[in-house]
Design an enzyme around this catalytic site. Sequence first.
Site, mmCIF file in Angstrom:
data_model
loop_
_atom_site.group_PDB
_atom_site.id
_atom_site.type_symbol
_atom_site.label_atom_id
_atom_site.label_comp_id
_atom_site.label_asym_id
_atom_site.label_seq_id
_atom_site.Cartn_x
_atom_site.Cartn_y
_atom_site.Cartn_z
ATOM 1 N N SER A 242 0.655 -1.367 -0.024
ATOM 2 C CA SER A 242 0.037 -0.024 -0.301
ATOM 3 C C SER A 242 0.701 1.389 0.055
ATOM 4 O O SER A 242 2.023 1.165 -0.111
ATOM 5 C CB SER A 242 -0.821 0.077 1.165
ATOM 6 O OG SER A 242 -0.034 0.185 2.308
ATOM 7 N N LYS A 243 0.121 2.464 -0.036
ATOM 8 C CA LYS A 243 1.155 3.550 -0.128
ATOM 9 C C LYS A 243 2.027 3.851 1.125
ATOM 10 O O LYS A 243 2.931 4.313 0.977
ATOM 11 C CB LYS A 243 0.042 5.067 -0.172
ATOM 12 C CG LYS A 243 -0.666 5.116 -1.568
ATOM 13 C CD LYS A 243 -1.522 6.358 -1.405
ATOM 14 C CE LYS A 243 -2.311 6.477 -2.966
ATOM 15 N NZ LYS A 243 -2.823 7.684 -2.977
ATOM 16 N N ARG A 244 1.664 3.211 2.377
ATOM 17 C CA ARG A 244 2.377 3.388 3.497
ATOM 18 C C ARG A 244 3.744 2.309 3.362
ATOM 19 O O ARG A 244 4.564 2.885 4.166
ATOM 20 C CB ARG A 244 1.684 2.892 4.808
ATOM 21 C CG ARG A 244 1.239 1.711 4.776
ATOM 22 C CD ARG A 244 0.498 1.635 6.218
ATOM 23 N NE ARG A 244 -0.125 0.081 6.198
ATOM 24 C CZ ARG A 244 0.294 -0.991 6.695
ATOM 25 N NH1 ARG A 244 1.614 -0.799 7.466
ATOM 26 N NH2 ARG A 244 -0.254 -1.982 6.691
ATOM 27 N N HIS A 245 3.797 1.591 2.714
ATOM 28 C CA HIS A 245 4.879 0.826 2.309
ATOM 29 C C HIS A 245 5.590 1.217 1.141
ATOM 30 O O HIS A 245 6.909 0.815 0.967
ATOM 31 C CB HIS A 245 4.380 -0.792 1.980
ATOM 32 C CG HIS A 245 3.658 -1.435 2.872
ATOM 33 N ND1 HIS A 245 2.399 -1.851 2.585
ATOM 34 C CD2 HIS A 245 3.991 -1.953 4.134
ATOM 35 C CE1 HIS A 245 1.728 -2.378 3.597
ATOM 36 N NE2 HIS A 245 2.905 -2.685 4.663
ATOM 37 N N GLY A 246 5.002 1.839 0.163
ATOM 38 C CA GLY A 246 5.974 2.431 -0.776
ATOM 39 C C GLY A 246 5.212 2.295 -2.139
ATOM 40 O O GLY A 246 5.852 2.540 -3.205
#
Length: 467
Positions: A242-246
């Site tokens: 997801s966006k929090r992972h990259g």
Amino acid sequence: MVRTRFAPSPTGYLHIGGARTALFSWAYARHHGGQFILRIEDTDIERSTPEAVQAILDGMQWLGLEHDEGPFYQTHRFMRYKEVIEQLLASGHAYHCYCSSEELDAMREAQRARGEKPRYDGRWRPEPGKTLPVPPSGVQPVVRFKNPLTGSVAWKDLVKGVIEISNTELDDLVIARADGTPTYNFCVVVDDWDMKITHVIRGDDHVNNTPRQINILKALGAEVPQYAHLSMILGDDGTKLSKRHGAVSVMQYHEDGYLPEAVINYLARLGWSHGDDEIFSREQFIQWFDLDHITASSAQFNTEKLRWINQHYIKQASDAELVADLRVRMAKRGLDIDQGPDALKVVALVKERAATLNDLADEAMLFYQDLAPSADLLSQHVTEENLAALHALKDRLGNSDWTREALGALVKDVAKEFGLKMPKLAMPVRVLVTGEPQTPSIDATLELLGRERVLARLEEHLPQPGM
């Protein structure tokens, strides 16, 4: 000749998963001396945007994944799709279906109530001896592909091994909507056929599309390409990326200070390996790349690993290249690196400390802006213990040779004279002249800041004895 393709839908940015698919497709073509085709699958007209198309093209260009043909746009090929649909209708491999959306919903609800898999029941499918309903007036039909009712579809996936799916699991796919626009799975088939694609390398979210596409290709008498389905990329914690992972736009990595060669190197190792090699050039990757060493299990994204690789490439980059990038990043911060010390010397000094180009800009900031030390830092580091030594150092700096060696020796001599350990003198000097307690070595920092700036800052910020 090996011919691969990357075929993103322009409904969003080019993300890491798509970039890895593009990289593997590109590398496979380059390894075999083949051709790499870029295709924009923009049949979802409502969701596709010119901005998303440009984001894809920008991302591919930044990564250096140059294509040999294209970009081809599906919306420019509607006449070709219509021609092939007419061909399938004429050969009996497709038919018109007049079911309304309400009828289809009711059909599925009844199937669910009976515990069956919801699917189209073939009521408009022509069969020998079957009487079809009378077409309702004023209704524009869809076109459905006449999927085989028996047997199975099997292929040897170049990553996952043999996959076989029974035709009884597949219903008759809509290949043209009521307004005449073709659907995704059909357009893909015609494109791969026309573009003579030999190897389809894509994410494993497309595995379920593959048997449908193979059946259509066979109905057209077209050669079926080889398929390689890449497993998904997971975040550090094992959950979906997801966006929090990259999972952000590839161009966000550019904004965040990553070098394209570092991103390429990192992506290459997401699900593929060449022994224990971690760092390798683009040329080595092309030479080594094959599909045999792609793992069928999910790869895990690791931001710290990416930063480590990026730091390696920053250290290897020429100072001149880094200065060119630094100039742009500092300008965005409102700073002109020409109004300060030699940027080549600054970069050479701070690059070892930077994992990203933004880190490099952060480290370089102290040389290009005047920051007053905070009262807290001053009270913490400038004390009665070292105040006299600081004034002695200030007086002697005015007459010192302004070289790193001479400055380093002077700071050591003053510290020794006043019975101070080096940090007790170097740290307050850092705070006074840069406003920061952490900088590169004090001698190098003073040399680059220059005599005039150092003395002016000491004069401004160094308290007088007894104050």
